[in-house]
Design a protein around this motif. Structure first.
Motif, PDB file in Angstrom:
ATOM      1  N   TYR A  34     -17.900 -23.739  36.453  1.00  0.00           N
ATOM      2  CA  TYR A  34     -16.930 -22.852  35.812  1.00  0.00           C
ATOM      3  C   TYR A  34     -15.611 -22.940  36.572  1.00  0.00           C
ATOM      4  O   TYR A  34     -15.578 -23.245  37.762  1.00  0.00           O
ATOM      5  N   THR A  83      -9.180 -16.509  30.957  1.00  0.00           N
ATOM      6  CA  THR A  83      -9.689 -15.199  31.382  1.00  0.00           C
ATOM      7  C   THR A  83     -11.182 -14.990  31.141  1.00  0.00           C
ATOM      8  O   THR A  83     -11.834 -14.283  31.888  1.00  0.00           O
ATOM      9  N   THR A 121     -18.998 -17.704  36.114  1.00  0.00           N
ATOM     10  CA  THR A 121     -18.994 -17.648  37.578  1.00  0.00           C
ATOM     11  C   THR A 121     -20.275 -18.262  38.146  1.00  0.00           C
ATOM     12  O   THR A 121     -21.373 -17.944  37.682  1.00  0.00           O
ATOM     13  N   ARG A 145     -15.424  -9.310  29.869  1.00  0.00           N
ATOM     14  CA  ARG A 145     -16.062 -10.521  29.360  1.00  0.00           C
ATOM     15  C   ARG A 145     -17.161 -10.151  28.363  1.00  0.00           C
ATOM     16  O   ARG A 145     -17.629  -9.021  28.324  1.00  0.00           O
ATOM     17  N   PHE A 195     -13.833 -16.591  31.790  1.00  0.00           N
ATOM     18  CA  PHE A 195     -14.484 -17.667  32.534  1.00  0.00           C
ATOM     19  C   PHE A 195     -15.844 -17.227  33.079  1.00  0.00           C
ATOM     20  O   PHE A 195     -16.101 -16.054  33.287  1.00  0.00           O
ATOM     21  N   HIS A 253     -11.818 -20.672  36.525  1.00  0.00           N
ATOM     22  CA  HIS A 253     -10.826 -19.735  35.999  1.00  0.00           C
ATOM     23  C   HIS A 253      -9.529 -20.477  35.703  1.00  0.00           C
ATOM     24  O   HIS A 253      -8.896 -20.274  34.664  1.00  0.00           O
TER      25      HIS A 253
END
Length: 438
Positions: free
Chosen positions: A418, A425, A429, A221, A427, A420
């Motif tokens: 959030y 992908t 958390t 990420r 995303f 997923h």
């Protein structure tokens, strides 16, 4: 293929500062001629002195920028008072365009310094190449050199100064998407426990799918660990816990449980403690962050329960750890399920759905379809009740008073959570957290 070029003119020799126009012209000319770094995006990073009255960086450097037709459309000058501020702005520009391969042209003496900044502000998503800018002999201009000097480790005090500069800058940034919001359960007594579930507001993460209070960083990420740490600092400040005594599960989508104070497993989805002032946390971005509290024995726990962990019984594994380690009575343990993907949105392949159907047919909707809808919350409740947890000691979306509901569907509320499932992908958390008050 290089996607962007960053020219670091932040710290130039004194004899070159007065000739910055000519210096920049020569550098851009070299870039335009050099096919190996031909790219539509060029960022020039320079120092904006405090008290400067410059109205615009582009206008100030305009004489040097004239004539570069190939570069003009993708060329931007970024001036700031610190390297962190300038580089963070460059990162925002790169992220806006989804660029990842960057060539950095900079004075040789700045390379090791720049690498420390990059290590902190970027993740493994980005690839950096370096070219040296060297002063030509008997000249007040620079030349791009293929020479790569052997890098050396910066002294620890220099690294510490960079870390401090980064931290101060991130702390100065405004919160995005509104104030930080924490959801709390009325089931957990707040005179003994500090707890909550985060939402996506009130942090500094700016990428659309990560904005704004993202609380997890990974090599896949674009949100670096320093940004997540700043988001956590803001959460800790709002919630009242110590971020230095914060322990998050190491997700494995299984059922291992870590006992605080004992040897930590490599991976685990549950964690328990009876130590005061230690905050335990479980992430969730569709998976359920589950919190556990025993007000009698004063112990608590947190678990990450995705569909795999649910089937493997991670919630009861966490309960059993509290019973075996701290002498808890299963009938005293309170369990709260946080925001997670609901049965309205969540689908699994038919083979996986069979496992939930075995737990209870009501956990599956449209069972005969190729991808039935799954209720991982109901499955979690059923397994907890079978393990001895009292039905009234479990809070989930079946709560009668919906004003008290905190088990929202993450996929249905893009403004709050959030997901997923919804975002793909890259995303963000959120977390559930709990600690025993001092």
């Amino acid at each position: 293929m290089v996607e962007a070029v960053l020219i670091d003119m932040f710290s130039l020799p004194a004899n070159l500062l007065n000739n910055i126009h000519g210096l920049l012209h020569n550098t851009l000319e070299a870039i335009e001629k050099c096919s190996s770094i031909h790219t539509p995006f060029v960022y020039i990073m320079c120092c904006q002195r405090q008290g400067s009255e410059r109205k615009g960086e582009q206008e100030f450097l305009l004489p040097a920028l004239r004539g570069f037709q190939n570069l003009k459309r993708g060329l931007e000058v970024i001036c700031a008072q610190t390297t962190t501020a300038a580089l963070y702005t460059v990162k925002q520009r790169l992220d806006e365009k989804d660029l990842s391969i960057i060539k950095v042209i900079l004075p040789t003496l700045r390379k090791d310094l720049m690498k420390v900044y990059i290590d902190h502000l970027f993740t493994a998503v980005y690839q950096f190449e370096f070219e040296d800018l060297q002063v030509a002999p008997d000249s007040d201009s620079l030349q791009i050199s293929k020479h790569h000097h052997g890098g050396q480790m910066l002294p620890s005090q220099d690294v510490a100064l960079i870390q401090s500069e980064i931290q101060m800058y991130l702390e100065s940034l405004p919160s995005l998407k509104g104030e930080l919001t924490i959801l709390r359960s009325s089931l957990i007594p707040d005179d003994i426990f500090l707890h909550g579930f985060t939402t996506r507001t009130g942090g500094i993460s700016y990428l659309p799918t990560l904005s704004s209070c993202n609380l997890f960083s990974s090599s896949k990420r674009r949100d670096p660990q320093v940004v997540v740490k700043e988001n956590l600092r803001r959460l800790a400040n709002a919630a009242g816990f110590n971020p230095e005594a914060f322990h998050r599960v190491k997700v494995d989508h299984a059922n291992a449980v870590c006992i605080m104070g004992k040897t930590e497993p490599d991976n685990y989805d549950g964690i328990v403690t009876n130590q005061k002032g230690v905050t335990l946390a479980a992430p969730g971005a569709d998976c359920i962050p589950v919190l556990f509290a025993d007000p009698v024995r004063r112990a608590c726990g947190a678990a990450h329960s995705g569909w795999k962990g649910t089937l493997l019984g991670v919630s009861m594994a966490t309960v059993n750890a509290m019973v075996s380690e701290y002498g808890c009575n299963v009938k005293d343990i309170l369990v709260v399920l946080g925001p997670s993907v609901g049965p309205c949105c969540y689908k699994l392949p038919h083979e996986s759905a069979k496992e939930f159907h075995r737990i209870d047919p009501k956990c599956v909707r449209l069972f005969d379809s190729a991808s039935p809808y799954i209720d991982i919350r109901r499955a979690t409740r059923i397994l907890l009740e079978r393990g001895g947890i009292l039905p009234e000691n479990i809070q989930d979306d079946s709560i009668t008073d919906q004003k008290q509901n905190i088990t929202f569907c993450t996929a249905c509320h893009p403004d709050k959570f959030y997901s997923h499932f919804r975002d793909g992908t890259n995303f963000g958390t959120q977390i559930g957290f709990i600690s025993i008050k001092d």
